[in-house]
Design a protein around this motif. Structure first.
Motif, PDB file in Angstrom:
ATOM      1  N   MET A 237       0.834  -1.201   0.000  1.00 44.41           N
ATOM      2  CA  MET A 237       0.000   0.000   0.000  1.00 44.41           C
ATOM      3  C   MET A 237       0.871   1.254   0.000  1.00 44.41           C
ATOM      4  N   GLN A 238       0.241   2.351  -0.389  1.00 37.30           N
ATOM      5  CA  GLN A 238       0.891   3.658  -0.336  1.00 37.30           C
ATOM      6  C   GLN A 238       0.001   4.600   0.452  1.00 37.30           C
ATOM      7  N   ALA A 239       0.566   5.190   1.501  1.00 40.19           N
ATOM      8  CA  ALA A 239      -0.169   6.161   2.308  1.00 40.19           C
ATOM      9  C   ALA A 239      -0.470   7.381   1.443  1.00 40.19           C
ATOM     10  N   CYS A 240      -1.595   8.017   1.691  1.00 37.18           N
ATOM     11  CA  CYS A 240      -1.979   9.142   0.850  1.00 37.18           C
ATOM     12  C   CYS A 240      -2.409  10.338   1.692  1.00 37.18           C
ATOM     13  N   THR A 241      -2.582  11.458   1.013  1.00 32.06           N
ATOM     14  CA  THR A 241      -3.048  12.678   1.660  1.00 32.06           C
ATOM     15  C   THR A 241      -4.573  12.674   1.676  1.00 32.06           C
TER      16      THR A 241
ATOM     17  N   ALA B 266      -8.335   7.114  -2.060  1.00 30.08           N
ATOM     18  CA  ALA B 266      -7.841   6.033  -1.210  1.00 30.08           C
ATOM     19  C   ALA B 266      -8.899   4.954  -1.097  1.00 30.08           C
ATOM     20  N   GLN B 267      -8.441   3.744  -0.864  1.00 32.25           N
ATOM     21  CA  GLN B 267      -9.351   2.637  -0.631  1.00 32.25           C
ATOM     22  C   GLN B 267      -9.467   2.416   0.867  1.00 32.25           C
ATOM     23  N   ARG B 268     -10.633   1.993   1.288  1.00 34.33           N
ATOM     24  CA  ARG B 268     -10.835   1.646   2.699  1.00 34.33           C
ATOM     25  C   ARG B 268     -10.350   0.218   2.884  1.00 34.33           C
ATOM     26  N   ILE B 269      -9.416   0.056   3.775  1.00 34.34           N
ATOM     27  CA  ILE B 269      -8.812  -1.248   4.042  1.00 34.34           C
ATOM     28  C   ILE B 269      -8.916  -1.492   5.538  1.00 34.34           C
ATOM     29  N   PRO B 270      -9.447  -2.645   5.942  1.00 32.03           N
ATOM     30  CA  PRO B 270      -9.557  -2.917   7.378  1.00 32.03           C
ATOM     31  C   PRO B 270      -8.190  -2.844   8.062  1.00 32.03           C
ATOM     32  N   GLY B 271      -8.136  -2.107   9.158  1.00 29.72           N
ATOM     33  CA  GLY B 271      -6.899  -1.958   9.910  1.00 29.72           C
ATOM     34  C   GLY B 271      -5.998  -0.853   9.408  1.00 29.72           C
ATOM     35  N   VAL B 272      -6.417  -0.125   8.371  1.00 30.25           N
ATOM     36  CA  VAL B 272      -5.634   0.980   7.818  1.00 30.25           C
ATOM     37  C   VAL B 272      -6.533   2.211   7.812  1.00 30.25           C
ATOM     38  N   LEU B 273      -6.192   3.181   8.650  1.00 30.18           N
ATOM     39  CA  LEU B 273      -7.009   4.393   8.769  1.00 30.18           C
ATOM     40  C   LEU B 273      -6.234   5.616   8.345  1.00 30.18           C
ATOM     41  N   PRO B 274      -6.747   6.506   7.559  1.00 25.10           N
ATOM     42  CA  PRO B 274      -8.091   6.532   7.011  1.00 25.10           C
ATOM     43  C   PRO B 274      -8.249   5.669   5.761  1.00 25.10           C
ATOM     44  N   GLY B 275      -7.192   5.133   5.238  1.00 23.67           N
ATOM     45  CA  GLY B 275      -7.203   4.312   4.038  1.00 23.67           C
ATOM     46  C   GLY B 275      -5.872   4.477   3.331  1.00 23.67           C
ATOM     47  N   ALA B 276      -5.701   3.800   2.226  1.00 22.26           N
ATOM     48  CA  ALA B 276      -4.451   3.885   1.465  1.00 22.26           C
ATOM     49  C   ALA B 276      -4.726   3.498   0.023  1.00 22.26           C
ATOM     50  N   GLN B 277      -3.759   3.764  -0.829  1.00 27.04           N
ATOM     51  CA  GLN B 277      -3.841   3.298  -2.205  1.00 27.04           C
ATOM     52  C   GLN B 277      -3.305   1.873  -2.232  1.00 27.04           C
TER      53      GLN B 277
END
Length: 173
Positions: free
Chosen positions: A86-90, A95-106
């Motif tokens: 994944m890539q963290a985004c602004t 961004a995609q919603r991914i369980p355990g990743v807030l607020p989401g990532a690409q």
């Protein structure tokens, strides 16, 4: 009015001192022996917070690339192998919603199942054997690898030449 200005001034001063005011992407990690192991294969978190014996949260700045592996088992053996690059985004990025990743990532790559995860881990090991850090690999390569994996096609190698082209393209204005 005068009472509110002292409370507003300190947070603005803190934000002015930061290089980026964008929030960090929080990735939940966990380890319970013989049951669940959610960990980072690669990535450089800006900060890691330990919540308790079993749980941690890694925080990544926008643009950071990381790989999270999830392994789960029950009384009868392994029930889930999952790998995500994944890539963290602004806040302004898609961004995609991914369980355990807030607020989401690409999501650059998603592998599910033992064979697929092992194939991707072999590619990561090969990249690191070239002396290239996996966080510096082209996002397009991770997407291509994921697409080839899902289509059950041969997986492409990441070469030093391909990496040099990615770095040269990134340096252009």
């Amino acid at each position: 009015m005068a009472a509110t200005s002292p409370t507003i001034a300190p947070p603005l001063a803190v934000l002015a001192g930061r290089t980026s005011a964008a929030p960090l992407t929080r990735v939940s990690l966990a380890h319970i022996k013989h049951r669940i192991n959610i960990y980072l294969r690669f990535g450089e978190p800006a900060r890691t917070i330990r919540l308790d014996r079993w749980r941690r949260v890694a925080m990544f700045p926008p643009g950071a690339v990381f790989c999270r592996i999830r392994w789960q088992a029950n009384d009868y053996g392994t029930i889930r192998w999952q790998l995500m690059v994944m890539q963290a985004c602004t806040p302004l990025d898609v961004a995609q919603r991914i369980p355990g990743v807030l607020p989401g990532a690409q999501l650059l790559l998603h592998a599910e199942g033992e064979a697929a995860v092992r194939a991707v881990l072999a590619r990561i090991d090969a990249i690191e054997a070239l002396g290239i850090a996996a966080i510096d690999v082209s996002p397009a390569y991770w997407r291509t690898l994921g697409n080839r994996l899902s289509a059950r096609l041969p997986l492409p190698e990441y070469t030093a030449e391909r990496h040099a082209v990615w770095l040269a393209g990134r340096a252009l204005p």
